[in-house]
Scaffold this motif. Structure first.
Motif, PDB file in Angstrom:
ATOM      1  N   SER A 115      70.426  14.220  25.593  1.00 44.69           N
ATOM      2  CA  SER A 115      71.150  15.076  24.655  1.00 44.69           C
ATOM      3  C   SER A 115      72.664  14.930  24.801  1.00 44.69           C
ATOM      4  CB  SER A 115      70.738  16.537  24.814  1.00 44.69           C
ATOM      5  OG  SER A 115      71.143  17.041  26.066  1.00 44.69           O
ATOM      6  N   LEU A 116      73.130  14.649  26.017  1.00 47.46           N
ATOM      7  CA  LEU A 116      74.574  14.488  26.227  1.00 47.46           C
ATOM      8  C   LEU A 116      75.098  13.146  25.725  1.00 47.46           C
ATOM      9  CD1 LEU A 116      74.980  15.984  29.814  1.00 47.46           C
ATOM     10  CD2 LEU A 116      75.802  16.963  27.660  1.00 47.46           C
ATOM     11  N   THR A 117      74.238  12.140  25.698  1.00 46.19           N
ATOM     12  CA  THR A 117      74.695  10.794  25.340  1.00 46.19           C
ATOM     13  C   THR A 117      74.200  10.326  23.977  1.00 46.19           C
ATOM     14  OG1 THR A 117      72.831   9.785  26.518  1.00 46.19           O
ATOM     15  CG2 THR A 117      74.883  10.080  27.756  1.00 46.19           C
ATOM     16  N   GLU A 118      73.558  11.191  23.217  1.00 46.46           N
ATOM     17  CA  GLU A 118      72.988  10.749  21.947  1.00 46.46           C
ATOM     18  C   GLU A 118      74.044  10.302  20.937  1.00 46.46           C
ATOM     19  OE1 GLU A 118      70.645  13.969  20.510  1.00 46.46           O
ATOM     20  OE2 GLU A 118      72.356  15.302  20.261  1.00 46.46           O
ATOM     21  N   ASP A 119      75.272  10.787  21.078  1.00 46.74           N
ATOM     22  CA  ASP A 119      76.340  10.384  20.159  1.00 46.74           C
ATOM     23  C   ASP A 119      76.915   9.008  20.497  1.00 46.74           C
ATOM     24  OD1 ASP A 119      76.021  12.803  18.895  1.00 46.74           O
ATOM     25  OD2 ASP A 119      77.654  13.769  19.987  1.00 46.74           O
ATOM     26  N   LEU A 120      76.700   8.548  21.714  1.00 48.46           N
ATOM     27  CA  LEU A 120      77.188   7.228  22.132  1.00 48.46           C
ATOM     28  C   LEU A 120      76.137   6.196  21.744  1.00 48.46           C
ATOM     29  CD1 LEU A 120      78.406   8.217  25.706  1.00 48.46           C
ATOM     30  CD2 LEU A 120      79.799   7.997  23.647  1.00 48.46           C
ATOM     31  N   THR A 121      76.540   5.180  21.008  1.00 48.55           N
ATOM     32  CA  THR A 121      75.550   4.223  20.496  1.00 48.55           C
ATOM     33  C   THR A 121      75.667   2.838  21.118  1.00 48.55           C
ATOM     34  OG1 THR A 121      77.004   3.737  18.635  1.00 48.55           O
ATOM     35  CG2 THR A 121      75.306   5.406  18.285  1.00 48.55           C
ATOM     36  N   ASP A 122      76.842   2.450  21.530  1.00 49.36           N
ATOM     37  CA  ASP A 122      77.028   1.100  22.066  1.00 49.36           C
ATOM     38  C   ASP A 122      76.825   1.107  23.576  1.00 49.36           C
ATOM     39  OD1 ASP A 122      77.665  -1.535  22.527  1.00 49.36           O
ATOM     40  OD2 ASP A 122      79.829  -1.249  22.298  1.00 49.36           O
ATOM     41  N   ASN A 123      75.730   0.498  24.028  1.00 45.71           N
ATOM     42  CA  ASN A 123      75.489   0.439  25.468  1.00 45.71           C
ATOM     43  C   ASN A 123      75.691  -0.971  26.022  1.00 45.71           C
ATOM     44  OD1 ASN A 123      73.167  -0.721  24.490  1.00 45.71           O
ATOM     45  ND2 ASN A 123      71.806   0.314  25.941  1.00 45.71           N
ATOM     46  N   SER A 124      76.581  -1.715  25.403  1.00 42.43           N
ATOM     47  CA  SER A 124      76.924  -3.046  25.916  1.00 42.43           C
ATOM     48  C   SER A 124      77.569  -2.902  27.287  1.00 42.43           C
ATOM     49  CB  SER A 124      77.910  -3.748  24.978  1.00 42.43           C
ATOM     50  OG  SER A 124      77.378  -3.855  23.685  1.00 42.43           O
ATOM     51  N   ARG A 125      77.459  -3.952  28.062  1.00 41.70           N
ATOM     52  CA  ARG A 125      78.041  -3.951  29.402  1.00 41.70           C
ATOM     53  C   ARG A 125      79.538  -3.632  29.311  1.00 41.70           C
ATOM     54  NH1 ARG A 125      76.408  -6.831  34.404  1.00 41.70           N
ATOM     55  NH2 ARG A 125      74.533  -7.235  33.218  1.00 41.70           N
ATOM     56  N   GLY A 126      79.980  -2.714  30.171  1.00 41.36           N
ATOM     57  CA  GLY A 126      81.385  -2.335  30.200  1.00 41.36           C
ATOM     58  C   GLY A 126      81.723  -1.110  29.370  1.00 41.36           C
ATOM     59  N   THR A 127      80.776  -0.614  28.578  1.00 39.95           N
ATOM     60  CA  THR A 127      81.046   0.591  27.790  1.00 39.95           C
ATOM     61  C   THR A 127      80.747   1.829  28.621  1.00 39.95           C
ATOM     62  OG1 THR A 127      78.811   0.671  26.881  1.00 39.95           O
ATOM     63  CG2 THR A 127      80.466  -0.572  25.622  1.00 39.95           C
TER      64      THR A 127
END
Length: 89
Positions: A33-45
């Motif tokens: 629920s805390l990270t649902e707004d973050l979409t890019d999980n590429s390395r370094g993000t």
């Protein structure tokens, strides 16, 4: 006469065991629920870093003996508080 170590052990024996599965379900739900707004999980993000750190904490909880579980749950809750604070900024 009770030895010092015997008194310390008797306190930990009376603690109710932690239901690890239930705690893991809650922690996973909270993290999602805390990270649902973050979409890019590429390395370094930021999301990738959060996922990596969270994975290590969950693994520690799953693999640690019952006497250590509370410590790692506290660490996981502190981590989630950091994620939540970062989200609100």
């Amino acid at each position: 006469m009770i030895k010092r170590n015997d008194r310390n052990n008797s306190k930990t024996e009376h603690r109710k065991p932690v239901d690890v599965e239930q705690v893991l379900q809650y922690l996973n739900y909270k993290f999602k629920s805390l990270t649902e707004d973050l979409t890019d999980n590429s390395r370094g993000t930021k999301l990738h870093d959060y996922q990596t750190d969270f994975h290590y904490l969950i693994t520690k909880i799953e693999q640690s003996p019952q006497r250590s579980v509370r410590h790692f749950i506290t660490e996981a809750n502190a981590f989630l508080a950091v994620v939540e604070n970062a989200k609100t900024q």
